[in-house]
Design a protein around this motif. Structure first.
Motif, PDB file in Angstrom:
ATOM      1  N   ASN A 154       0.847  -1.195   0.000  1.00  0.00           N
ATOM      2  CA  ASN A 154       0.000   0.000   0.000  1.00  0.00           C
ATOM      3  C   ASN A 154       0.880   1.241   0.000  1.00  0.00           C
ATOM      4  OD1 ASN A 154      -2.414  -1.549   0.179  1.00  0.00           O
ATOM      5  ND2 ASN A 154      -2.104  -1.740   2.389  1.00  0.00           N
TER       6      ASN A 154
ATOM      7  N   THR B 167      -7.622   3.971  -4.403  1.00  0.00           N
ATOM      8  CA  THR B 167      -8.662   4.510  -3.524  1.00  0.00           C
ATOM      9  C   THR B 167      -8.541   6.031  -3.492  1.00  0.00           C
ATOM     10  OG1 THR B 167      -8.603   2.537  -2.128  1.00  0.00           O
ATOM     11  CG2 THR B 167      -9.636   4.492  -1.203  1.00  0.00           C
ATOM     12  N   TYR B 168      -9.674   6.685  -3.686  1.00  0.00           N
ATOM     13  CA  TYR B 168      -9.733   8.147  -3.614  1.00  0.00           C
ATOM     14  C   TYR B 168     -10.770   8.539  -2.581  1.00  0.00           C
ATOM     15  CZ  TYR B 168     -10.911  12.971  -4.684  1.00  0.00           C
ATOM     16  OH  TYR B 168     -11.180  14.320  -4.576  1.00  0.00           O
TER      17      TYR B 168
ATOM     18  N   VAL C 105     -16.083   8.555  -1.947  1.00  0.00           N
ATOM     19  CA  VAL C 105     -15.074   7.502  -1.849  1.00  0.00           C
ATOM     20  C   VAL C 105     -15.163   6.643  -3.112  1.00  0.00           C
ATOM     21  CG1 VAL C 105     -14.232   5.522  -0.550  1.00  0.00           C
ATOM     22  CG2 VAL C 105     -15.215   7.475   0.666  1.00  0.00           C
TER      23      VAL C 105
ATOM     24  N   LEU D  24     -13.181   3.483  -4.992  1.00  0.00           N
ATOM     25  CA  LEU D  24     -12.169   2.446  -4.847  1.00  0.00           C
ATOM     26  C   LEU D  24     -12.433   1.317  -5.824  1.00  0.00           C
ATOM     27  CD1 LEU D  24     -12.990   0.088  -1.941  1.00  0.00           C
ATOM     28  CD2 LEU D  24     -14.196   2.251  -2.057  1.00  0.00           C
TER      29      LEU D  24
ATOM     30  N   ASP E  21     -10.213  -2.249  -8.087  1.00  0.00           N
ATOM     31  CA  ASP E  21      -9.000  -2.988  -8.419  1.00  0.00           C
ATOM     32  C   ASP E  21      -9.208  -3.654  -9.765  1.00  0.00           C
ATOM     33  OD1 ASP E  21      -9.827  -6.003  -7.889  1.00  0.00           O
ATOM     34  OD2 ASP E  21     -10.570  -4.829  -6.193  1.00  0.00           O
TER      35      ASP E  21
END
Length: 327
Positions: free
Chosen positions: A69, A97-98, A112, A114, A116
């Motif tokens: 991370n 992630t923002y 938020v 996020l 992947d």
């Protein structure tokens, strides 16, 4: 040396207000009752009904996992995950992630975003945004092999002592299919919350073209002990959570399916040792599964070591997982 009478202070006269009302024992009891009576708080959402019991249960993974991370700013963070496993597909995933700047409380900020993605283009994405102190929306989607396999939109309205939610899942105008779920949870007292759920699904794959299921839900407890349960046409789900001490938490779960005609009971526990930077979770169920997860922070380095195992005596199987989290 002065005399004792000269050094002593004069005693002030005590005055009494004869017009002041005299408090009785009944007045004191009424004041204590009014001060002890707290206003009803928001009960949360139906998704959080069994949250405390679920958090105690270990989350198992198999194989070797490495996660890195990296915080690029106060609002943006990225992650790199490598998973090596023989049972499930191995590979690399990139996550981001923002967190926005809109705040309604000191501990939360919105929006938020996020998600992947892996090298094949398989994507998982979530967007959470709170438009006002009462309205919050969550959108989740999943793309597999260049096709959107799942999409879900949830809107929560949080009142002073209730929460109403509406969820739309996998709407398809071409095939005329989709899922609609409505939740309502009401605080009856400071410890008791009652609610209901209505799930409606329609489409060509559904027997009869459509189906509706109604469930009742309830939760009773406080910060140290919680009873929660749901009862519907498909089954029963009961949970019990107990905080035995600052180091030990216990959870018990019972799930019964009327359609499958089977029940599963699970007991789990979590041990926190802050001085050792260690968290241990374990569980055992009636299907002869025994699982445990150990998480150890390797201070002063920003590393977290994870070790987990899953054993089934009846099937004579054992699986092991080892992970390292950096950052």
């Amino acid at each position: 040396m002065g005399s004792a009478g000269a050094s002593s202070k004069p005693i002030q006269d005590t005055k009494f207000d004869l017009q002041a009302p005299i408090k009785t024992m009944a007045d004191d009891q009424n004041e204590s009752k009014s001060s002890s009576k707290k206003p009803l708080e928001n009960p949360g959402t139906m998704e959080e009904l069994h949250k405390k019991c679920k958090d105690v249960m270990p989350v198992f993974f198999e194989g070797a996992k490495l996660m890195v991370n990296k915080g690029l700013s106060n609002h943006f963070q990225v992650s790199h995950t490598i998973n090596l496993c023989s049972a499930s597909p191995s590979g690399y995933r990139f996550g981001a992630t923002y967190v926005g700047t809109k705040q309604f409380s000191p501990s939360e900020a919105f929006p938020v975003i996020l998600g992947d993605i892996d090298p094949s283009g398989n994507l998982n994405a979530n967007i959470i945004h709170q438009f006002s102190p009462n309205i919050r929306c969550k959108f989740a989607s999943q793309i597999q092999q260049s096709k959107m396999t799942a999409a879900q939109l949830t809107t929560d309205y949080r009142g002073q002592d209730f929460t109403a939610s509406m969820t739309v899942g996998n709407p398809n105008l071409i095939n005329n299919s989709g899922v609609f779920v409505t939740h309502y949870l009401q605080s009856v007292t400071n410890k008791l919350s009652l609610g209901a759920e209505l799930a409606y699904q329609y489409g060509p794959a559904v027997p009869g073209g459509e189906i509706a299921i109604v469930s009742a839900a309830g939760r009773y407890g406080d910060e140290n002990s919680v009873w929660s349960g749901t009862l519907g046409m498909t089954g029963i789900h009961l949970c019990y959570y107990q905080k035995a001490s600052e180091q030990l938490q216990i959870g018990v779960e019972l799930e019964t399916s009327f359609r499958m005609q089977e029940s599963t009971a699970t007991i789990g526990y979590q041990v926190d040792l802050p001085k050792a930077d260690l968290v241990f979770r374990g569980m055992a169920d009636t299907n002869w599964n025994i699982a445990a997860v150990l998480e150890k922070k390797l201070q002063p380095l920003p590393f977290t070591f994870a070790l987990c195992g899953l054993m089934n005596h009846q099937k004579n199987s054992f699986r092991l997982g080892v992970g390292l989290i950096i950052g």
